[in-house]
Structures are given as C-alpha cells and as structure tokens.
Design an enzyme around this catalytic site. Structure first.
Site, PDB file in Angstrom:
ATOM      1  N   ASP A  67       1.046  -0.877  -0.258  1.00 28.46           N
ATOM      2  CA  ASP A  67      -0.042  -0.268   0.115  1.00 28.46           C
ATOM      3  C   ASP A  67       0.993   1.751  -0.143  1.00 28.46           C
ATOM      4  O   ASP A  67       2.530   1.270   0.032  1.00 28.46           O
ATOM      5  CB  ASP A  67      -0.885  -0.180   1.155  1.00 28.46           C
ATOM      6  CG  ASP A  67      -0.137  -0.627   2.735  1.00 28.46           C
ATOM      7  OD1 ASP A  67       1.288  -0.279   2.836  1.00 28.46           O
ATOM      8  OD2 ASP A  67      -0.876  -1.350   2.952  1.00 28.46           O
ATOM      9  N   ASN A 135      -7.677  -2.987  14.636  1.00 31.77           N
ATOM     10  CA  ASN A 135      -9.619  -4.075  14.094  1.00 31.77           C
ATOM     11  C   ASN A 135      -9.412  -4.649  12.726  1.00 31.77           C
ATOM     12  O   ASN A 135     -10.321  -4.890  12.764  1.00 31.77           O
ATOM     13  CB  ASN A 135     -10.211  -2.280  13.273  1.00 31.77           C
ATOM     14  CG  ASN A 135      -9.680  -1.778  11.840  1.00 31.77           C
ATOM     15  OD1 ASN A 135      -8.186  -2.129  11.733  1.00 31.77           O
ATOM     16  ND2 ASN A 135     -10.350  -0.805  11.660  1.00 31.77           N
ATOM     17  N   HIS A 137      -7.730  -4.992  10.653  1.00 36.15           N
ATOM     18  CA  HIS A 137      -7.539  -4.270   8.943  1.00 36.15           C
ATOM     19  C   HIS A 137      -6.288  -5.203   8.123  1.00 36.15           C
ATOM     20  O   HIS A 137      -5.019  -5.369   9.214  1.00 36.15           O
ATOM     21  CB  HIS A 137      -7.599  -2.750   8.169  1.00 36.15           C
ATOM     22  CG  HIS A 137      -6.366  -2.062   9.416  1.00 36.15           C
ATOM     23  ND1 HIS A 137      -6.508  -1.252   9.957  1.00 36.15           N
ATOM     24  CD2 HIS A 137      -5.120  -2.324   8.017  1.00 36.15           C
ATOM     25  CE1 HIS A 137      -5.388  -0.413   9.947  1.00 36.15           C
ATOM     26  NE2 HIS A 137      -4.611  -1.013   9.007  1.00 36.15           N
ATOM     27  N   GLU A 142     -10.055  -1.716   5.274  1.00 37.23           N
ATOM     28  CA  GLU A 142     -11.078  -1.049   6.110  1.00 37.23           C
ATOM     29  C   GLU A 142     -11.450  -2.886   7.302  1.00 37.23           C
ATOM     30  O   GLU A 142     -12.126  -3.161   5.731  1.00 37.23           O
ATOM     31  CB  GLU A 142     -10.948   0.180   6.286  1.00 37.23           C
ATOM     32  CG  GLU A 142      -9.815   1.034   6.374  1.00 37.23           C
ATOM     33  CD  GLU A 142      -9.011   1.178   7.363  1.00 37.23           C
ATOM     34  OE1 GLU A 142      -9.076   0.432   8.687  1.00 37.23           O
ATOM     35  OE2 GLU A 142      -8.126   1.826   7.379  1.00 37.23           O
TER      36      GLU A 142
END
Length: 245
Positions: A67, A135, A137, A142
């Site tokens: 990314d 979380n 991800h 996400e």
C-alpha cells in the site's frame, strides 16, 4: 492456518526473517510482497544483517508493497516508498528497479491499477508479509460490510488514522486515503506470513486464530481460507487471547 508462538517479539522477527532468507536462498529470483509500519522494522533489520553477513542475496529479488498513502510524494518521510528505502532497500543489494511501491501522487485510480498490474506481473508473490491493524485490517483493507478483491483506493477509518497519527507531527497531517492491494491480491500469494505483537492487537488476533468465523468486520479472518497462512505471535499476545498450542 498455522500459528507459531515465540518467546518474544524479537524471536518472532527472527523466525520470519529466516523464512524469507530460506525462500530467497532456495529461489534467488523470488517475488516478495512487503509491508510497512512498526511491525516489520525489526524483521527488515535482521534481513539487512543477514545480507551484510553474506547469508542471503537479494540481487535478483522482486518486491511489491501492499500500500501507499494518497497525497504525499515518495520523498516524504512518511511515505511508504521512503519507509522501504530507509528501512530496507538502501541497506541491501537489491536493484531498486525491481522494487515497487505505488505512487501516492497524481491519478490515484490509475495508480491503483498499476499496483494491480504489478501484483500479477510474473505471477503470484512467493511470500506476502503482513502486519495487522487493531481492527483487523490487512494492508488498508478496512473493516466494513464488504471487502474489495483487487487493488483500489480506500478511505481510512478513524481508528486507523488515530493509530498512524504517532508518525506525524499532528493528527491533521495523517492522510485520509490510501492505495492498497485488495484481499484477493493478498490471498493470491503462495505463502502468507502475518506478524503481530502488543495487547492492542488482542481483539483482531482473537478473531483470527480462536475460531472458524470469517467476517469482513475483521478482514484478517480471510486468511483462514489460505492454504499456507502462518501467524507468528509472541507468548504475551498468545496468552492474552487465550491461545494454547
């Protein structure tokens, strides 16, 4: 999915660095999927040491990063191109022409398409290195009611922005968009290796290793579908999630 529990995060990083070394020694032109953030830094330090000691040769290796932030150039000290250069590429004998980090400037959608092309170029990655967000991800995929299979732009959640704020002078400087591989791209790798440490990761890791549920609300759980996924955690984290080998 295989879970390896180590005595410390330093041992976790040594285990993973050795996996990468053994792969590259067995396949000198290996294709590696690489990650950024705090998690892989000690892994990269160990690879640098191995390279300098003549234990592994990166001269024919190709890499593709997961990314990149949207809106900051590769020369910015918080860009992932800058991160990879300063934490790994500048210190090993890799040809930077064989390294790819998506551009965070210009046409973001076109840049995402270019990342997708690089993911596919020359076939699937031999090994994809991953961290995990608080979380769950993976890369910048996400937690959501849906996930995207291919490389795309992603609006970052407040949780992710808060987690990344420590790297910037102030929270307002944290980019709110990123270009990321999709979950299909990640799952296409021949081997996936995820490293995690710290009690903040307990909910995500519990969902990943403690049951058979797969949910887009914890993207890491998609790794349960991979035939060669390895999760490496230290004893503190394993105890916190209640995992017993």
């Amino acid at each position: 999915m295989k879970v390896i529990v180590t005595n410390s995060y330093d041992e976790t990083c040594a285990v993973i660095a050795n996996m990468i070394k053994e792969l590259v020694n067995a396949k000198p032109d290996a294709k590696l999927g690489l990650a950024t953030g705090g998690t892989p830094v000690p892994i990269y330090k160990k690879l640098i040491e191995m390279n300098k000691a003549g234990e592994v040769d990166f001269s024919r290796v190709h890499t593709v990063n997961l990314d990149e932030y949207c809106g900051i150039p590769g020369t910015h000290d918080q860009s992932y191109r800058y991160f990879m250069d300063t934490n790994l590429f500048d210190h090993i004998n890799i040809d930077k022409k064989n390294t790819f980090v998506a551009s965070g400037m210009g046409d973001f959608e076109a840049n995402a398409r270019e990342l997708e092309e690089k993911v596919r170029e020359g076939g699937a990655a031999d090994l994809q290195l991953l961290g995990i967000g608080n979380n769950g991800h993976i890369a910048f995929n996400e937690a959501s009611d849906h996930l995207i299979a291919v490389a795309h732009t992603e609006k970052l959640t407040e949780s992710t922005i808060n987690a990344n704020a420590r790297f910037f002078e102030k929270k307002e400087d944290v980019p709110t968009m990123a270009i990321t591989m999709g979950m299909g791209d990640i799952l296409a790798a021949k081997k996936v290796v995820l490293a995690a440490t710290g009690l903040a990761k307990v909910p995500a890791i519990r969902g990943l290793i403690m049951d058979d549920v797969i949910t887009t609300q914890n993207p890491s759980t998609m790794l349960k579908m991979h035939e060669d996924a390895v999760v490496v955690i230290d004893r503190e984290l394993a105890d916190a999630v209640g995992y017993r080998a």
